[in-house]
Design a protein around this motif. Structure first.
Motif, mmCIF file in Angstrom:
data_model
loop_
_atom_site.group_PDB
_atom_site.id
_atom_site.type_symbol
_atom_site.label_atom_id
_atom_site.label_comp_id
_atom_site.label_asym_id
_atom_site.label_seq_id
_atom_site.Cartn_x
_atom_site.Cartn_y
_atom_site.Cartn_z
ATOM 1 N N UNK A 330 0.836 -1.210 0.000
ATOM 2 C CA UNK A 330 0.000 0.000 0.000
ATOM 3 C C UNK A 330 0.868 1.255 0.000
ATOM 4 N N UNK A 331 1.955 1.223 0.760
ATOM 5 C CA UNK A 331 2.871 2.371 0.814
ATOM 6 C C UNK A 331 3.444 2.658 -0.576
ATOM 7 N N UNK A 332 3.926 1.605 -1.237
ATOM 8 C CA UNK A 332 4.502 1.796 -2.585
ATOM 9 C C UNK A 332 3.420 2.327 -3.532
ATOM 10 N N UNK A 333 2.213 1.789 -3.429
ATOM 11 C CA UNK A 333 1.140 2.249 -4.324
ATOM 12 C C UNK A 333 0.751 3.700 -4.041
ATOM 13 N N UNK A 334 0.800 4.110 -2.778
ATOM 14 C CA UNK A 334 0.510 5.515 -2.448
ATOM 15 C C UNK A 334 1.597 6.412 -3.042
ATOM 16 N N UNK A 335 2.863 5.977 -2.933
ATOM 17 C CA UNK A 335 3.969 6.774 -3.486
ATOM 18 C C UNK A 335 3.842 6.870 -5.004
ATOM 19 N N UNK A 336 3.452 5.759 -5.642
ATOM 20 C CA UNK A 336 3.269 5.768 -7.106
ATOM 21 C C UNK A 336 2.161 6.737 -7.506
ATOM 22 N N UNK A 337 1.038 6.687 -6.746
ATOM 23 C CA UNK A 337 -0.096 7.571 -7.068
ATOM 24 C C UNK A 337 0.325 9.022 -6.902
ATOM 25 N N UNK A 338 1.125 9.293 -5.871
ATOM 26 C CA UNK A 338 1.582 10.672 -5.636
ATOM 27 C C UNK A 338 2.466 11.131 -6.794
#
Ligand SMILES: NC(=O)c1ccc[n+]([C@@H]2O[C@H](COP(=O)([O-])OP(=O)(O)OC[C@H]3O[C@@H](n4cnc5c(N)ncnc54)[C@H](OP(=O)(O)O)[C@@H]3O)[C@@H](O)[C@H]2O)c1
Length: 351
Positions: A330-338
């Protein structure tokens, strides 16, 4: 490369496993995903609101030995998030099934402080979903909870990323590992208490194991799945919930010998009014059922979609590391979305 300040709220089984996994995968996150991090906040009931603005050392995180480095010491969640300059809040406090508190308040505080919020706490999803999603949208942050329902089994992202416009009609699931472990121990001739002790040893019980045994954990999970994936508005009290406490041990052993063992099954089905009806109860599993033959802490969900009769996802014997991985993903996906959002904003400015 952005370095994310991470705050861990809850530093028990899951919070500590996450800290270890972050350290282990640090180079991979940097090299392959361009994501660097430092943990600037750790909090729990006993530890208090600990903060290290420069970040805790890997050795401290692995050993779980972290100390206060902020003066003055933060006194509550908001002061703590501010002192730690949180970019991501990981919320892993225990489940409180009836209100979702204080996890909902923690998640709200995280989003209001401008952090992405990642939680393994299904109570926050069931009791705060609408509000927290709206808040996340308004602050252009992510509210993600892949670990909350089936450890790291990628269920929410599966529907979000891979199944656009597919309509989920119903699902049947094994969502609670603790009861499966208890059933297995009973089938091996051990007592109920020995079963609970075994699950505790594995670190998979809720902080209060009666939430597993009485079906609360599974009910909250089925509620979260139905509300997120079917757009239902189910309330916890509308779910038929029967725990495993009253089951006759002899019946459990005979059912297993006959090849149709008992497990705590969760079901949900879309209703004509656009909501869903759901149940959690011990049921026997036939040998040809997609949920049959799953050992130990294994979890599985069998989905029935309008475009596909049966889609089963299974996690074989997930453990704390698997749960921690769901949070890390989830952390990596949040960083990608950002990063995507920043690129799009850059493109708009360039036009
Ligand atoms: N364990 C699993 O396999 C698993 C799998 C998926 C999801 N989850 C979910 O993950 C969450 C954590 O599970 P866990 O096994 O890590 O539980 P745990 O070992 O009991 O740890 C809970 C942590 O939260 C802290 N805490 C409790 N109340 C708090 C409060 N009011 N404010 C701040 N901190 C508080 C505790 O602090 P103290 O120790 O100081 O009291 C402890 O550090 C739960 O919501 C659970 O449902 C767990």
């Amino acid at each position: 490369m952005k370095t994310y300040n991470l705050c861990l709220l809850g530093f028990g089984n899951v919070g500590r496993a996450l800290a270890r996994l972050l350290v282990e995968k640090s180079d991979e996150l940097r090299g392959e995903f361009g994501v660097a991090w430092r943990v600037t906040g750790v909090a729990s009931r006993r530890l208090g609101w600990l903060c290290a603005p420069g970040g805790y050392a890997a050795a401290e995180l692995i050993a779980g030995k972290v100390a206060q480095r902020a003066t003055p010491a933060p006194r509550d969640v908001r002061e703590w998030l501010g002192a730690a300059r949180a970019d991501v809040l990981f919320e892993t406090t225990p489940l409180e099934p009836l209100t979702g508190r204080p996890a909902v308040e923690h998640c709200r505080a995280g989003l209001e402080a401008g952090a992405h919020v990642v939680t393994a706490n299904k109570g926050a999803v069931v009791h705060g979903l609408g509000e927290l999603r709206q808040l996340a949208g308004a602050r252009k942050r992510q509210f993600l909870f892949e670990s909350a329902v089936a450890d790291c089994l990628p269920v929410f992202s599966l529907f979000r990323e891979c199944l656009p416009a597919a309509r989920l009609l119903s699902f049947t699931a094994l969502l609670n590992s603790t009861t499966s472990v208890i059933f297995e121990e009973l089938e091996r001739g051990r007592t109920f208490e020995e079963g609970v002790a075994r699950a505790r040893e594995l670190g998979i019980t809720e902080t209060d194991p009666s939430y597993d045994v009485d079906g609360w954990d599974a009910a909250v999970k089925v509620c979260a799945l139905a509300n997120v994936l079917m757009g239902a508005s189910l309330k916890l009290e509308e779910i038929e919930r029967v725990g495993i406490r009253e089951l006759d041990v002899r019946a459990v052993r005979e059912a297993a010998e006959a090849g149709r063992p008992f497990r705590l099954l969760s079901r949900a089905e879309r209703t004509a009014d656009g909501s869903a009806k759901a149940s959690v109860k011990p049921e026997q599993i036939a040998p040809d059922d997609p949920l049959a033959n799953l050992a130990g802490s294994s979890l599985a969900i069998n989905f029935k979609l309008d475009v596909l009769e049966g889609l089963t996802v299974t996690a074989r014997e997930p453990n704390l590391r698997s749960t921690a991985y769901g949070l890390l993903a989830d952390f990596v996906n949040a960083a990608r979305a950002e990063r995507r959002a920043a690129e799009q904003a850059g493109e708009r400015e360039g036009q």
